[in-house]
Design an enzyme around this catalytic site. Sequence first.
Site, PDB file in Angstrom:
ATOM      1  N   GLU A   1       0.853  -1.130  -0.060  1.00 42.37           N
ATOM      2  CA  GLU A   1      -0.018   0.160  -0.033  1.00 42.37           C
ATOM      3  C   GLU A   1       0.939   1.236   0.046  1.00 42.37           C
ATOM      4  O   GLU A   1       0.604   2.146   0.395  1.00 42.37           O
ATOM      5  CB  GLU A   1      -0.887  -0.068   1.250  1.00 42.37           C
TER       6      GLU A   1
ATOM      7  N   HIS B   1     -12.315  -4.736   5.024  1.00 43.45           N
ATOM      8  CA  HIS B   1     -11.366  -4.578   4.876  1.00 43.45           C
ATOM      9  C   HIS B   1     -10.564  -4.145   6.121  1.00 43.45           C
ATOM     10  O   HIS B   1      -9.876  -4.929   6.819  1.00 43.45           O
ATOM     11  CB  HIS B   1     -10.605  -4.085   3.633  1.00 43.45           C
TER      12      HIS B   1
ATOM     13  N   HIS C   1      -2.324   1.133   8.866  1.00 42.91           N
ATOM     14  CA  HIS C   1      -3.478   0.370   8.490  1.00 42.91           C
ATOM     15  C   HIS C   1      -3.649  -0.836   9.150  1.00 42.91           C
ATOM     16  O   HIS C   1      -2.482  -1.365   9.235  1.00 42.91           O
ATOM     17  CB  HIS C   1      -3.190   0.303   6.690  1.00 42.91           C
TER      18      HIS C   1
HETATM   19  O1  2HA Z   1      -1.300  -7.232   3.344  1.00 47.06           O
HETATM   20  O2  2HA Z   1      -3.297  -5.064   4.546  1.00 47.06           O
HETATM   21  O3  2HA Z   1      -4.451  -4.011   2.549  1.00 47.06           O
HETATM   22  C1  2HA Z   1      -1.294  -5.991   3.615  1.00 47.06           C
HETATM   23  C2  2HA Z   1      -2.634  -5.418   3.605  1.00 47.06           C
HETATM   24  C3  2HA Z   1      -3.136  -4.812   2.482  1.00 47.06           C
HETATM   25 ZN    ZN Z   2      -5.196  -4.366   4.478  1.00 47.44          ZN
END
Ligand code: 2HA
Ligand code: ZN
Length: 271
Positions: free
Chosen positions: A113, A208, A137
Amino acid sequence: MPKVIDDFVRMCSDGYRLGFNEANGGNASYRMTEEETDICKNELGFDRKSPLVKMNTEVKALAGEYFITTGAGRLMRNVELDPEGSLGIVQIDEAGSSYRILWGLKDAGPTSEFETHLLSHCVRKEASHGQDRVMYHLHPESLIAMTYISPLEDEFFSRAIWRSMTEAVMVIPEGIGVLKWLVPGSSDLARMTCKKLEDYRAVVWAHHGLFVTGSSFDDAFGRAHTIEKSASIYMKILSSGREILQDISDDSLKKICDKLGLKINEELLNG
Ligand code: 2HA
Ligand code: ZN
């Protein structure tokens, strides 16, 4: 290790232990200060002969800047055991179109990412007047669960999170942005996340996870942790099947913000 690397490692370990970053799930990056760059250059030694890697993205606003980033396919669980193999320091070139790995990332590139992270840094650097340095993230379970049973609207998520725990409005008085499901690592996901980051410091990726920013590791991690805790309370309330007898009113949310000198996003409140 320099303190900034230790702090980055701690965020990764905490993310793994709290269940936010299973397997190779999630990623993080940090825009370094000049002082931190000097310390890392002296203590770690930077390999300036490593090749320039051309990117699909142009990030002129980040030309010359140094970042710590997690590596593609690397596990948050393993970062503390092997920081140099799991993380890296990269510098963006003067054109803003290539990067060079200066330390770490043995046999790996930056996170899948990375494009989303760099474009997000551009947006938040400007929106926060240089304050926001962390992008994180994660895959927090209650928040992801919410995305199956809730309208994918900024207003709905912001209000549900604010109203489920008193602390929540303090860490995101501006609310939360919400995106429909998009392919991980895609340009669409990067572009639409950046659009939301113009107004928000937390963006939900349906089915997600969550993408958060902050001025420090404590600020960004605390924001993610608080949002997920509030989401878990929300899901517990729904799962109880009981009638809600009372909750935090819009007036109370405003009072919390008034007391702390914060500005709640009134557009998200129902009158
Ligand atoms: O694997 O989380 O969004 C990495 C992630 C992709
Ligand atoms: Zn992810």
